[in-house]
Design a protein around this motif. Sequence first.
Motif, PDB file in Angstrom:
ATOM      1  N   PHE A 277       0.833  -1.206   0.000  1.00  0.00           N
ATOM      2  CA  PHE A 277       0.000   0.000   0.000  1.00  0.00           C
ATOM      3  C   PHE A 277       0.870   1.260   0.000  1.00  0.00           C
ATOM      4  CE2 PHE A 277      -1.708   3.405   2.640  1.00  0.00           C
ATOM      5  CZ  PHE A 277      -2.919   3.682   2.026  1.00  0.00           C
ATOM      6  N   CYS A 278       1.852   1.307   0.874  1.00  0.00           N
ATOM      7  CA  CYS A 278       2.724   2.488   0.963  1.00  0.00           C
ATOM      8  C   CYS A 278       3.477   2.716  -0.342  1.00  0.00           C
ATOM      9  CB  CYS A 278       3.719   2.328   2.113  1.00  0.00           C
ATOM     10  SG  CYS A 278       2.950   2.326   3.757  1.00  0.00           S
ATOM     11  N   GLY A 279       3.979   1.629  -0.942  1.00  0.00           N
ATOM     12  CA  GLY A 279       4.708   1.763  -2.200  1.00  0.00           C
ATOM     13  C   GLY A 279       3.824   2.278  -3.321  1.00  0.00           C
ATOM     14  N   ILE A 280       2.578   1.827  -3.362  1.00  0.00           N
ATOM     15  CA  ILE A 280       1.683   2.224  -4.453  1.00  0.00           C
ATOM     16  C   ILE A 280       1.162   3.649  -4.255  1.00  0.00           C
ATOM     17  CG2 ILE A 280      -0.533   1.703  -5.560  1.00  0.00           C
ATOM     18  CD1 ILE A 280       0.132  -1.215  -5.338  1.00  0.00           C
ATOM     19  N   VAL A 281       1.035   4.113  -3.009  1.00  0.00           N
ATOM     20  CA  VAL A 281       0.717   5.525  -2.782  1.00  0.00           C
ATOM     21  C   VAL A 281       1.725   6.399  -3.534  1.00  0.00           C
ATOM     22  CG1 VAL A 281       0.741   7.388  -1.072  1.00  0.00           C
ATOM     23  CG2 VAL A 281      -0.498   5.279  -0.587  1.00  0.00           C
ATOM     24  N   GLY A 282       3.015   6.013  -3.439  1.00  0.00           N
ATOM     25  CA  GLY A 282       4.047   6.762  -4.146  1.00  0.00           C
ATOM     26  C   GLY A 282       4.038   6.506  -5.641  1.00  0.00           C
ATOM     27  N   VAL A 341      13.499   4.130   1.085  1.00  0.00           N
ATOM     28  CA  VAL A 341      14.154   5.289   1.713  1.00  0.00           C
ATOM     29  C   VAL A 341      14.679   6.242   0.642  1.00  0.00           C
ATOM     30  CG1 VAL A 341      16.124   6.028   3.105  1.00  0.00           C
ATOM     31  CG2 VAL A 341      14.720   4.104   3.860  1.00  0.00           C
ATOM     32  N   ILE A 342      15.333   5.682  -0.379  1.00  0.00           N
ATOM     33  CA  ILE A 342      15.840   6.514  -1.482  1.00  0.00           C
ATOM     34  C   ILE A 342      14.689   7.258  -2.156  1.00  0.00           C
ATOM     35  CG2 ILE A 342      16.890   6.426  -3.785  1.00  0.00           C
ATOM     36  CD1 ILE A 342      18.602   4.076  -2.746  1.00  0.00           C
ATOM     37  N   ALA A 343      13.613   6.539  -2.436  1.00  0.00           N
ATOM     38  CA  ALA A 343      12.461   7.167  -3.097  1.00  0.00           C
ATOM     39  C   ALA A 343      11.875   8.288  -2.245  1.00  0.00           C
ATOM     40  CB  ALA A 343      11.396   6.116  -3.390  1.00  0.00           C
ATOM     41  N   ALA A 344      11.765   8.064  -0.940  1.00  0.00           N
ATOM     42  CA  ALA A 344      11.166   9.061  -0.047  1.00  0.00           C
ATOM     43  C   ALA A 344      11.987  10.344  -0.016  1.00  0.00           C
ATOM     44  CB  ALA A 344      11.027   8.479   1.362  1.00  0.00           C
ATOM     45  N   VAL A 429       3.356  12.439   0.495  1.00  0.00           N
ATOM     46  CA  VAL A 429       3.596  11.129  -0.110  1.00  0.00           C
ATOM     47  C   VAL A 429       4.975  10.597   0.290  1.00  0.00           C
ATOM     48  CG1 VAL A 429       3.872   9.905  -2.300  1.00  0.00           C
ATOM     49  CG2 VAL A 429       2.038  11.571  -2.033  1.00  0.00           C
ATOM     50  N   SER A 430       5.954  11.482   0.390  1.00  0.00           N
ATOM     51  CA  SER A 430       7.284  11.080   0.845  1.00  0.00           C
ATOM     52  C   SER A 430       7.220  10.462   2.238  1.00  0.00           C
ATOM     53  CB  SER A 430       8.214  12.297   0.851  1.00  0.00           C
ATOM     54  OG  SER A 430       9.456  11.985   1.436  1.00  0.00           O
ATOM     55  N   ALA A 431       6.401  11.044   3.128  1.00  0.00           N
ATOM     56  CA  ALA A 431       6.256  10.499   4.480  1.00  0.00           C
ATOM     57  C   ALA A 431       5.664   9.095   4.454  1.00  0.00           C
ATOM     58  CB  ALA A 431       5.381  11.435   5.316  1.00  0.00           C
ATOM     59  N   VAL A 432       4.699   8.858   3.559  1.00  0.00           N
ATOM     60  CA  VAL A 432       4.097   7.527   3.443  1.00  0.00           C
ATOM     61  C   VAL A 432       5.147   6.504   2.995  1.00  0.00           C
ATOM     62  CG1 VAL A 432       2.383   6.135   2.221  1.00  0.00           C
ATOM     63  CG2 VAL A 432       1.806   8.447   2.973  1.00  0.00           C
ATOM     64  N   LEU A 433       6.005   6.887   2.053  1.00  0.00           N
ATOM     65  CA  LEU A 433       7.069   5.984   1.604  1.00  0.00           C
ATOM     66  C   LEU A 433       8.026   5.641   2.745  1.00  0.00           C
ATOM     67  CD1 LEU A 433       7.896   7.546  -1.888  1.00  0.00           C
ATOM     68  CD2 LEU A 433       6.713   5.392  -1.446  1.00  0.00           C
ATOM     69  N   LEU A 434       8.326   6.617   3.599  1.00  0.00           N
ATOM     70  CA  LEU A 434       9.202   6.346   4.748  1.00  0.00           C
ATOM     71  C   LEU A 434       8.543   5.373   5.723  1.00  0.00           C
ATOM     72  CD1 LEU A 434      11.026   9.622   5.878  1.00  0.00           C
ATOM     73  CD2 LEU A 434      12.032   7.481   5.053  1.00  0.00           C
ATOM     74  N   ILE A 435       7.248   5.534   5.952  1.00  0.00           N
ATOM     75  CA  ILE A 435       6.528   4.593   6.815  1.00  0.00           C
ATOM     76  C   ILE A 435       6.618   3.175   6.240  1.00  0.00           C
ATOM     77  CG2 ILE A 435       4.229   3.939   7.647  1.00  0.00           C
ATOM     78  CD1 ILE A 435       3.592   6.961   7.772  1.00  0.00           C
TER      79      ILE A 435
END
Length: 451
Positions: A277-282, A341-344, A429-435
């Motif tokens: 889910f987190c990955g697809i949000v991004g 982490v890199i993506a975020a 969205v960056s915060a979601v990727l970090l989570i």
Amino acid sequence: MNLHTVSTGSPAEPETVSGDREEMNQKDFEQSEQAAGKAFRRILPFIFICYVVSYLDRTNVSFAALGMNADLGITAEQFGFGAGMFFIGYFLFEVPSNLIMQKVGARIWIARIMISWGLISMATAFVSGPLSFAFARFCLGVAEAGFTPGIYLFFTYWFPGSWRAKITAAFLVGIPVANIIGAPLSGMLMQITGHEHIRNWQWLLLLEGFPAVILGVLCLFFLNDRPEKANWLSDTEKSLLSRRLKNEQQQIEKAHGSSLRDALRNPLLYLLAFINFCGIVGSIGVGLWMPQIIRQLGVSHTTTGFLTALPYICAAFSMLFWARRANASGHRIRWISGALVIAAFALACSAIVNEPVLKMLALCFTVSGILAFQASFWALPSGFLTGSAAAGGLAMIVSVGNLGGFVGPSLIGYIRQSSGGFTWALLAVSAVLLIGAFSVALIKDPYRKAQ
């Protein structure tokens, strides 16, 4: 949570969750490898093309929006909501679709999915406002539901665990390829002018939806449900590959069970679904809004198309490299988490910087990180799912993850509408990727005890 039964070896290594070498002698094992290699060369190219078209059909609305939103009076918030409705339809019908595919077979069901989504994608060209747009996107999600988890399930019918990382990564290269091909094509189609009754964004949706219908018909003639039905394998190859797959599935059943109920009782299923889910949000959030982000740099539709393709060109190479390194590493979890982490951090940079070259560079790292995560992540679930557990469990991970496809675009649209720009939207969205990255770290690395 423990993933000790997950196969993380490379395709060149015969050790799998099923203990292949204990079940087969060396000669039989090598022949089963040859059969799997023959299946890889035949099946993957066709499935890859189907996935490219599917991803193009779900994201080409990001380019259509460059003309459609103004023509139909659709606001940023309404576009984000409507575009995301695709994933609500996908979520609601994904598990039933995969269970039906297990009953009727991949050949017929994948053909049905592709024909219906192609027709609905083309029909989206005739929406008249935000409500009909949201309804069309919902219907498209219903039609396409089950395609991606269905392919993952189809792979378990054909490829032993030691092949799955390789074939999954190769399959997922379809995401950047769809954008590398589709973004410039969509940008050029948006330049069509001079037609009073059919606008440029309508041409785009009509022309890009039609290939799915053709490929759906070809599925009926090209795909085989299982090795036993493939007339392009010898009898020996059919027997040995089927035997190897059966041995592997029996070992997974002993460890985790094979029913959907077994899968639903495993907390690992829900953790993997949340991470997805987190990955697809991004992935979907950034992907659906990227043409509009780049358009703000003051470039033409055609240039927007080529610039949108650039991050995906970088990602096509990075995801294969990342999957190979993660596959060879004794610490796969670190690689999966590190990609997010890199993506975020890259997405946060793209939100803050205004210089065009730096913004594009940050977007390249963002997309590369997200797709590197996806390429390495999907080797995990098939290590503990088989039978009905695989049909329902894979669909559950994908469908819950695909809710991120609704949340991502909607979140960006809402925050952009409220703040007047993309900065805070992309930071969210960056915060979601970090989570998601921290959630990956909750999975126990299966190699730490072994080394």
